[in-house]
Design a protein around this motif. Structure first.
Motif, PDB file in Angstrom:
ATOM      1  N   TYR A  15     -32.410  18.138 -19.794  1.00  0.00           N
ATOM      2  CA  TYR A  15     -31.494  17.231 -19.118  1.00  0.00           C
ATOM      3  C   TYR A  15     -30.896  16.184 -20.053  1.00  0.00           C
ATOM      4  CZ  TYR A  15     -33.752  19.656 -15.305  1.00  0.00           C
ATOM      5  OH  TYR A  15     -34.235  20.647 -14.487  1.00  0.00           O
TER       6      TYR A  15
ATOM      7  N   ILE B  55     -31.330  10.366 -13.393  1.00  0.00           N
ATOM      8  CA  ILE B  55     -31.556  10.838 -12.021  1.00  0.00           C
ATOM      9  C   ILE B  55     -30.995   9.798 -11.057  1.00  0.00           C
ATOM     10  CG2 ILE B  55     -33.357  11.381 -10.311  1.00  0.00           C
ATOM     11  CD1 ILE B  55     -35.128  12.210 -12.736  1.00  0.00           C
TER      12      ILE B  55
ATOM     13  N   LEU C  40     -41.352  22.986 -10.478  1.00  0.00           N
ATOM     14  CA  LEU C  40     -42.767  22.636 -10.269  1.00  0.00           C
ATOM     15  C   LEU C  40     -43.349  21.810 -11.413  1.00  0.00           C
ATOM     16  CD1 LEU C  40     -44.090  26.053  -8.886  1.00  0.00           C
ATOM     17  CD2 LEU C  40     -43.656  23.971  -7.581  1.00  0.00           C
TER      18      LEU C  40
HETATM   19  P1  ADP Z   1     -37.501  21.782 -13.106  1.00  0.00           P
HETATM   20  O1  ADP Z   1     -38.188  23.061 -13.401  1.00  0.00           O
HETATM   21  O2  ADP Z   1     -36.377  21.918 -12.128  1.00  0.00           O
HETATM   22  O3  ADP Z   1     -37.105  21.022 -14.329  1.00  0.00           O
HETATM   23  P2  ADP Z   1     -39.405  19.609 -12.589  1.00  0.00           P
HETATM   24  O4  ADP Z   1     -40.437  19.480 -11.526  1.00  0.00           O
HETATM   25  O5  ADP Z   1     -39.873  19.555 -14.001  1.00  0.00           O
HETATM   26  O6  ADP Z   1     -38.611  20.936 -12.274  1.00  0.00           O
HETATM   27  O7  ADP Z   1     -38.345  18.463 -12.368  1.00  0.00           O
HETATM   28  C1  ADP Z   1     -37.780  18.269 -11.088  1.00  0.00           C
HETATM   29  C2  ADP Z   1     -36.360  17.744 -11.192  1.00  0.00           C
HETATM   30  O8  ADP Z   1     -36.369  16.424 -11.726  1.00  0.00           O
HETATM   31  C3  ADP Z   1     -35.453  18.535 -12.105  1.00  0.00           C
HETATM   32  O9  ADP Z   1     -34.878  19.645 -11.455  1.00  0.00           O
HETATM   33  C4  ADP Z   1     -34.411  17.493 -12.489  1.00  0.00           C
HETATM   34  O10 ADP Z   1     -33.436  17.399 -11.471  1.00  0.00           O
HETATM   35  C5  ADP Z   1     -35.201  16.191 -12.500  1.00  0.00           C
HETATM   36  N1  ADP Z   1     -35.648  15.808 -13.860  1.00  0.00           N
HETATM   37  C6  ADP Z   1     -36.883  15.974 -14.392  1.00  0.00           C
HETATM   38  N2  ADP Z   1     -36.953  15.465 -15.629  1.00  0.00           N
HETATM   39  C7  ADP Z   1     -35.727  14.950 -15.897  1.00  0.00           C
HETATM   40  C8  ADP Z   1     -35.150  14.275 -17.030  1.00  0.00           C
HETATM   41  N3  ADP Z   1     -35.862  14.037 -18.132  1.00  0.00           N
HETATM   42  N4  ADP Z   1     -33.842  13.886 -16.940  1.00  0.00           N
HETATM   43  C9  ADP Z   1     -33.132  14.129 -15.820  1.00  0.00           C
HETATM   44  N5  ADP Z   1     -33.605  14.768 -14.737  1.00  0.00           N
HETATM   45  C10 ADP Z   1     -34.897  15.178 -14.762  1.00  0.00           C
END
Ligand code: ADP
Length: 265
Positions: A166, A196, A224
């Motif tokens: 991201y 976010i 997850l």
């Molecule tokens: P994913 O496999 O979708 O990355 P996670 O549980 O790791 O699932 O994260 C859930 C959601 O949180 C992500 O889909 C994303 O929208 C948001 N997210 C997580 N980490 C970040 C980050 N470092 N920067 C921006 N958005 C993030």
């Protein structure tokens, strides 16, 4: 509020009465609903790649096999989708073990700097590809700590892989480790990526919750990663928190308590 009502009719000395017992089942109902949602999510998450694979196999059958270049592409898509399903099932198994408290932590004394440098090494290819710089900053007195190395590696991998996913090309990631009071280690992973939206922050640790489903899927995410990270940190007696500013970046920090004998600096 969900209330369960049980009626009992009582006959006594020629008259009849009814007793109504009211029971608050809100907690139970919430649990049932969460379980139903979870099963629906899992089914959907598995169905999507399966549908994709099926349609690509059909296209191969319908003639794409005769065109080697196209066939290669289609097989590639099918393989990527299969790999994602494997990741998903592995993540689900891990969550189910953590949920049922079957997960026994096997803690070993670990050098924090070395552990963080190894995380960065595991991602060096991806970081280079996306031209993202990584910085590791370990405060004095962090020393060694007892932790389940495989599991904490997974937490760190999930956080760093999110930071990479991201954050646009040319971005920056900082991993920091320091002591909070004498008895707690705090590790944070910070990026200057897309961030976010505030309205999503409270739900971000929920299973399968994603801000942008399409983006997460394209990046190979299972939705997850953060839930698993939270369960692992909790199992170690720590806590995890996420702070984010849209368009500015995200910082996830988690704590791990030192054992009593380690706490004396
Ligand atoms: P994913 O496999 O979708 O990355 P996670 O549980 O790791 O699932 O994260 C859930 C959601 O949180 C992500 O889909 C994303 O929208 C948001 N997210 C997580 N980490 C970040 C980050 N470092 N920067 C921006 N958005 C993030």
């Amino acid at each position: 509020l969900f209330v369960k009502v049980t009626y009992t009719t009582i006959h006594s000395k020629g008259s009849t009465g009814t007793i109504a017992v009211l029971q608050d089942v809100t907690g139970q109902e919430k649990l049932d609903q969460a379980r139903r949602e979870f099963v629906a999510n899992v089914s959907h998450e598995l169905r999507t790649p399966l549908t994709t694979i099926k349609s690509y196999l059909e296209a191969l059958e319908d003639g794409a096999l005769e065109e080697p270049q196209l066939a290669g592409k289609f097989v590639n898509v099918a393989r990527n989708e299969t790999e994602r399903m494997i990741r998903l099932v592995t993540d689900l198994l891990q969550l189910s073990r953590l949920d049922s408290k079957q997960a026994i932590l096997s803690k070993v004394t670990t050098d924090v700097t070395e552990m963080l440098e190894e995380v960065a090494d595991r991602f060096s290819f991806q970081l280079e590809q996306r031209m993202i710089a990584i910085e590791i900053d370990v405060e004095k007195h962090v020393d060694e700590i007892m932790l389940d190395r495989d599991r904490i590696d997974q937490v760190l991998d999930n956080l760093v892989s999110n930071a990479i996913k991201y954050t646009p090309e040319g971005g920056h990631i900082r991993i920091h480790a320091g002591r909070r009071e004498s008895s707690v280690l705090e590790i944070s992973v910070q990026d200057n990526g897309i961030g976010i939206p505030r309205k999503d922050l409270s739900r971000i640790f929920e299973r399968f919750y994603r801000v942008d489903k399409a983006r997460s899927r394209n990046m190979g995410g299972t939705g997850l990663g953060l839930s698993i990270a939270r369960e692992i940190v909790k199992a170690h007696g720590g806590a995890i928190q996420l702070e984010s500013e849209l368009g500015q970046g995200t910082r996830v920090k988690f704590t791990l308590p030192y054992q009593q004998e380690e706490a004396a600096v």
